[in-house]
Design an enzyme around this catalytic site. Structure first.
Site, PDB file in Angstrom:
ATOM      1  N   GLY A  94      -1.988   1.648  16.822  1.00  0.00           N
ATOM      2  CA  GLY A  94      -2.799   2.688  16.187  1.00  0.00           C
ATOM      3  C   GLY A  94      -3.193   2.375  14.759  1.00  0.00           C
ATOM      4  O   GLY A  94      -3.575   3.289  14.017  1.00  0.00           O
ATOM      5  N   HIS A 101       0.052  -1.232   4.895  1.00  0.00           N
ATOM      6  CA  HIS A 101       0.536   0.014   4.297  1.00  0.00           C
ATOM      7  C   HIS A 101       1.772   0.484   5.057  1.00  0.00           C
ATOM      8  O   HIS A 101       1.864   0.323   6.267  1.00  0.00           O
ATOM      9  CB  HIS A 101      -0.534   1.116   4.302  1.00  0.00           C
ATOM     10  CG  HIS A 101      -1.164   1.370   5.639  1.00  0.00           C
ATOM     11  ND1 HIS A 101      -2.126   0.531   6.173  1.00  0.00           N
ATOM     12  CD2 HIS A 101      -0.992   2.357   6.555  1.00  0.00           C
ATOM     13  CE1 HIS A 101      -2.512   0.999   7.351  1.00  0.00           C
ATOM     14  NE2 HIS A 101      -1.821   2.109   7.618  1.00  0.00           N
TER      15      HIS A 101
HETATM   16  P1  AMP Z   1      -2.902   3.537  10.232  1.00  0.00           P
HETATM   17  O1  AMP Z   1      -3.495   4.324  11.369  1.00  0.00           O
HETATM   18  O2  AMP Z   1      -1.476   3.166  10.416  1.00  0.00           O
HETATM   19  O3  AMP Z   1      -3.785   2.369   9.866  1.00  0.00           O
HETATM   20  O4  AMP Z   1      -2.887   4.532   8.995  1.00  0.00           O
HETATM   21  C1  AMP Z   1      -4.003   4.760   8.202  1.00  0.00           C
HETATM   22  C2  AMP Z   1      -3.787   6.061   7.494  1.00  0.00           C
HETATM   23  O5  AMP Z   1      -4.702   6.140   6.423  1.00  0.00           O
HETATM   24  C3  AMP Z   1      -4.025   7.294   8.368  1.00  0.00           C
HETATM   25  O6  AMP Z   1      -2.830   8.081   8.408  1.00  0.00           O
HETATM   26  C4  AMP Z   1      -5.170   8.011   7.649  1.00  0.00           C
HETATM   27  O7  AMP Z   1      -5.036   9.406   7.680  1.00  0.00           O
HETATM   28  C5  AMP Z   1      -5.058   7.465   6.239  1.00  0.00           C
HETATM   29  N1  AMP Z   1      -6.281   7.461   5.459  1.00  0.00           N
HETATM   30  C6  AMP Z   1      -7.492   6.992   5.822  1.00  0.00           C
HETATM   31  N2  AMP Z   1      -8.372   7.125   4.817  1.00  0.00           N
HETATM   32  C7  AMP Z   1      -7.694   7.678   3.777  1.00  0.00           C
HETATM   33  C8  AMP Z   1      -8.034   8.075   2.444  1.00  0.00           C
HETATM   34  N3  AMP Z   1      -9.281   7.910   1.982  1.00  0.00           N
HETATM   35  N4  AMP Z   1      -7.092   8.631   1.662  1.00  0.00           N
HETATM   36  C9  AMP Z   1      -5.833   8.802   2.136  1.00  0.00           C
HETATM   37  N5  AMP Z   1      -5.440   8.447   3.376  1.00  0.00           N
HETATM   38  C10 AMP Z   1      -6.360   7.890   4.182  1.00  0.00           C
END
Ligand code: AMP
Length: 115
Positions: A94, A101
């Site tokens: 996912g 991160h």
């Molecule tokens: P993943 O799916 O592990 O790649 O996590 C990516 C995360 O980034 C998700 O939980 C999103 O909600 C978060 N996300 C995406 N864009 C932003 C943003 N501009 N600011 C803060 N969180 C974000």
């Protein structure tokens, strides 16, 4: 730095984020779509695609992200109740943002394993 990476844009302050910690190597900010009462993302300023790309040159930095996550968990008062630190790698897990991160999740009980 990757031009079109949304997390690189946060690192460059080109798009807003609720930053809870930053230093010369790391930025941590609240997830825009929180999956728990506390949901913070800890990222390196350097663009690394995922934990699968961590090599000898970035291993110390990856460990430092974990150290900072522990520090933020204390600040957020998550240690007593416990918390989850997770990183997704690739489509099956996912991963939606291809910039390394760690998700720091806490403030409620969480099931294991995740779906
Ligand atoms: P993943 O799916 O592990 O790649 O996590 C990516 C995360 O980034 C998700 O939980 C999103 O909600 C978060 N996300 C995406 N864009 C932003 C943003 N501009 N600011 C803060 N969180 C974000």
């Amino acid at each position: 730095m990757a031009d079109n990476c949304i997390f690189c844009k946060i690192v460059r302050s080109e798009i807003p984020a609720t930053v809870v910690y930053q230093d010369e190597q790391v930025v941590a900010f609240r997830d825009i779509n929180p999956a728990a009462p506390t949901h913070i993302l800890i990222i390196p300023r350097e663009h690394i695609g995922s934990a699968a790309e961590v090599d000898a040159s970035s291993a110390l930095l990856a460990g430092y992200l974990v150290q900072i996550a522990a520090q933020i968990a204390k600040q957020e008062k998550l240690v007593e109740g416990g918390y989850r630190l997770v990183t997704n790698i690739g489509a099956d897990a996912g991963q939606s943002v291809p910039h390394l991160h760690f998700h720091l999740l806490g403030g409620r009980q969480m099931a294991w394993p995740p779906g």
